[in-house]
Design an enzyme around this catalytic site. Structure first.
Site, PDB file in Angstrom:
ATOM      1  N   GLY A 268      -1.947   4.991   3.662  1.00 18.50           N
ATOM      2  CA  GLY A 268      -1.169   4.943   2.425  1.00 18.50           C
ATOM      3  C   GLY A 268       0.210   4.373   2.676  1.00 18.50           C
ATOM      4  O   GLY A 268       0.608   4.189   3.825  1.00 18.50           O
ATOM      5  N   LYS A 269       0.936   4.093   1.585  1.00 13.18           N
ATOM      6  CA  LYS A 269       2.245   3.460   1.786  1.00 13.18           C
ATOM      7  C   LYS A 269       3.253   4.398   2.451  1.00 13.18           C
ATOM      8  O   LYS A 269       4.194   3.956   3.084  1.00 13.18           O
ATOM      9  CB  LYS A 269       2.783   2.865   0.491  1.00 13.18           C
ATOM     10  CG  LYS A 269       2.997   3.812  -0.642  1.00 13.18           C
ATOM     11  CD  LYS A 269       3.561   3.012  -1.798  1.00 13.18           C
ATOM     12  CE  LYS A 269       4.042   3.907  -2.912  1.00 13.18           C
ATOM     13  NZ  LYS A 269       4.700   3.146  -3.957  1.00 13.18           N
ATOM     14  N   ARG A 270       3.033   5.708   2.308  1.00 12.09           N
ATOM     15  CA  ARG A 270       3.965   6.648   2.933  1.00 12.09           C
ATOM     16  C   ARG A 270       3.703   6.810   4.436  1.00 12.09           C
ATOM     17  O   ARG A 270       4.502   7.384   5.148  1.00 12.09           O
ATOM     18  CB  ARG A 270       3.854   8.030   2.284  1.00 12.09           C
ATOM     19  CG  ARG A 270       3.996   8.001   0.791  1.00 12.09           C
ATOM     20  CD  ARG A 270       5.342   8.553   0.340  1.00 12.09           C
ATOM     21  NE  ARG A 270       5.502   8.349  -1.084  1.00 12.09           N
ATOM     22  CZ  ARG A 270       6.220   7.369  -1.622  1.00 12.09           C
ATOM     23  NH1 ARG A 270       6.866   6.508  -0.860  1.00 12.09           N
ATOM     24  NH2 ARG A 270       6.313   7.231  -2.933  1.00 12.09           N
TER      25      ARG A 270
END
Ligand code: GLU
Length: 511
Positions: free
Chosen positions: A263-265
């Site tokens: 994910g982007k995190r």
């Protein structure tokens, strides 16, 4: 066969995730391999999620990687416009066509009514789906009288248009990666195709555009596989099934731990880049360092991405873009998720750096050197890159780990100094400094010869002398060949560094 035309169709909702770059790459590779056309289409129908700057980011990223589309916004082409917001007027008539054919219907349910349904289902531990089961108890043109529908539309009530999924059908889709995939129509929801603001949803716009842009292959992430069933129904109901593109759904990219989708995190969490370029979002949490700013070579990142879900079936790992084009085939795309192995990315980058000429490296490193405010000649920079290239992972390492080539040593490796320096030996090392100062030829070889004869004369071994030289000129035990390093720094500089270092070593010894 019709010409191969593929498209990369990102939504400008923020920075382009690295998975999106992989999708773009596979599309690009297939187009180049087959002499086809690679198209960029911006899918910006969802105004609420539109993020300014995202489209520029996408184009800048593709340009950095050198995988530019032949058609797209700002690029041109015969099938434009390539931004869906500029094609707005094209979609309504297809929604109407579907309505007229009884393949779609008006739905008037308010947000509150939909929420009430969701809650009622939740209370029974079920999930509400607007589908052929529930549609008969909702407010839509299938349950309301024709007059009621007409008057609601005339008085301007909000409505959406939903796709009417047939009952009790099995839909078979051939996916080039997964083979035959079956869908039970009863499990599919009646997706909204036209929103209350008159804008099409992704599903309708995507199909209309793929049709008009004569897309022959849809290559996209696996998360779109479930929607493909709806898409095939749209093609069928619009009577475009005979020219429907082929589908290839790419496997998921998994977190570095191998568990769950990347994910982007995860970038900030694992301290690694998951975006091609840095992105400054509204908040700290929404800001990311890109592969570019991390010091990656775009070719290495592409090579790494190519292997996230594809494999040439040979031992070869390092590929130029041209080699990737030759070797690529959709049949060799894997089905299972590919782990985002950052160490592998790093390894690819090292391979590219080592294989680059010193001159090419100097081109890339020059701006980084300038940014730090260092002034050096081209000749110096080229030689510096040659010395450092086997010892760095990233472009940024050149100026970070090799900073001492440009500015005074910040600190000496205290532990090593304590271990290797003896104040009573200083007079001997002063003679070494003098010997070096007396050299006319200051090439690496001459420096080495000088040091060796010094060692012989004083009966000292490498272990007693080289660390002193290394620490004296660079502060650290890690680094390139000490003789070459000295040669590049030059006689005067080395002399000054040694003098300063001896004082510092004495000081360290005294404490
Ligand atoms: N706009 C979709 C996305 O953001 C495109 C999916 C597709 O390629 O059809 O990923």
């Amino acid at each position: 066969m019709q010409n191969l035309r593929v498209r990369f169709a990102p939504s400008p909702t923020g920075a382009l995730h690295i998975g999106g770059v992989r999708t773009a790459l596979y599309n690009y590779l297939l187009a180049k391999k087959m002499g086809g056309t690679f198209i960029l289409r911006i899918e910006d129908t969802d105004q609420a999620r539109y993020v300014p700057g995202a489209e520029d980011y996408i184009i800048e990223a593709l340009r950095w990687f050198g995988i530019m589309p032949e058609e797209g916004p700002g690029i041109g082409g015969d099938y434009g416009p390539y931004r869906q917001s500029e094609r707005k007027s094209m979609y309504g008539k297809y929604a109407q066509q579907l309505l007229d054919a009884g393949r779609a219907y008006y739905a008037f349910d308010s947000a509150e009514e939909l929420q009430a349904q969701r809650s009622a289902f939740e209370a029974r531990k079920e999930v509400f789906k607007y589908d052929n089961n529930t549609r008969s108890s909702m407010n839509n043109s299938l349950t309301l009288s024709a007059d009621e529908v007409k008057s609601r539309i005339e008085r301007g009530d909000d409505y959406t248009v939903r796709l009417k999924i047939p009952k009790d059908e099995t839909l078979r889709i051939n996916d080039l990666v997964r083979g035959e995939v079956n869908f039970q129509s009863n499990e599919l929801d009646d997706k909204i195709i036209l929103k209350s603001d008159g804008m099409p949803t992704y599903h309708l716009a995507n199909i209309v555009d793929d049709h008009y842009m004569k897309i022959s292959h849809v290559i996209r992430g696996e998360e779109w596989l479930p929607s493909t069933a709806h898409h095939v129904y749209l093609y069928r109901f619009l009577e475009w099934e005979d020219t429907m593109p082929e589908f290839a759904h790419l496997p998921l990219i998994l977190k570095p731990t191998g568990k769950g989708k990347l994910g982007k995190r995860d970038g900030n969490k694992f301290g690694i880049p998951v975006f091609p370029l840095s992105w400054k979002g509204e908040t700290e949490e929404d800001s990311f360092t890109g592969f570019r700013e991390f010091g990656f070579d775009p070719k290495a990142v592409l090579n790494f991405l190519a292997f996230l879900g594809w494999n040439p079936g040979t031992e070869q790992e390092v590929f130029t873009l041209d080699e990737l084009i030759k070797a690529f085939s959709v049949e060799k795309i894997g089905k299972s998720g590919a782990r985002f192995d950052f160490d592998k990315a790093k390894w690819f980058n090292q391979q590219y750096i080592i294989a680059s000429s010193n001159e090419d490296l100097a081109e890339v490193v020059r701006p980084l050197v300038k940014e730090k405010g260092y002034e050096v000649s081209d000749e110096f920079l080229v030689a510096f890159c040659g010395l450092m290239k086997e010892r760095v992972n990233f472009y940024t390492d050149f100026v970070e780990t090799g900073y001492y080539f440009f500015e005074p040593i910040r600190e000496y490796d205290a532990k090593m100094v304590r271990k290797k320096w003896k104040t009573e030996k200083r007079p001997v090392f002063e003679t070494m400094r003098e010997d070096l100062l007396n050299l006319d030829d200051y090439s690496g070889l001459a420096v080495e010869t000088c040091i060796k004869s010094f060692m012989e004369k004083h009966e000292l071994g490498f272990g007693a002398v080289l660390p002193i030289l290394r620490l004296g000129v660079s502060g650290t035990m890690k680094g390139p060949s000490v003789f070459d390093m000295m040669s590049l720094l030059g006689k005067e500089e080395v002399n000054a560094r040694l003098a300063k270092a001896y004082d510092a070593f004495d000081g360290a010894q005294a404490t």
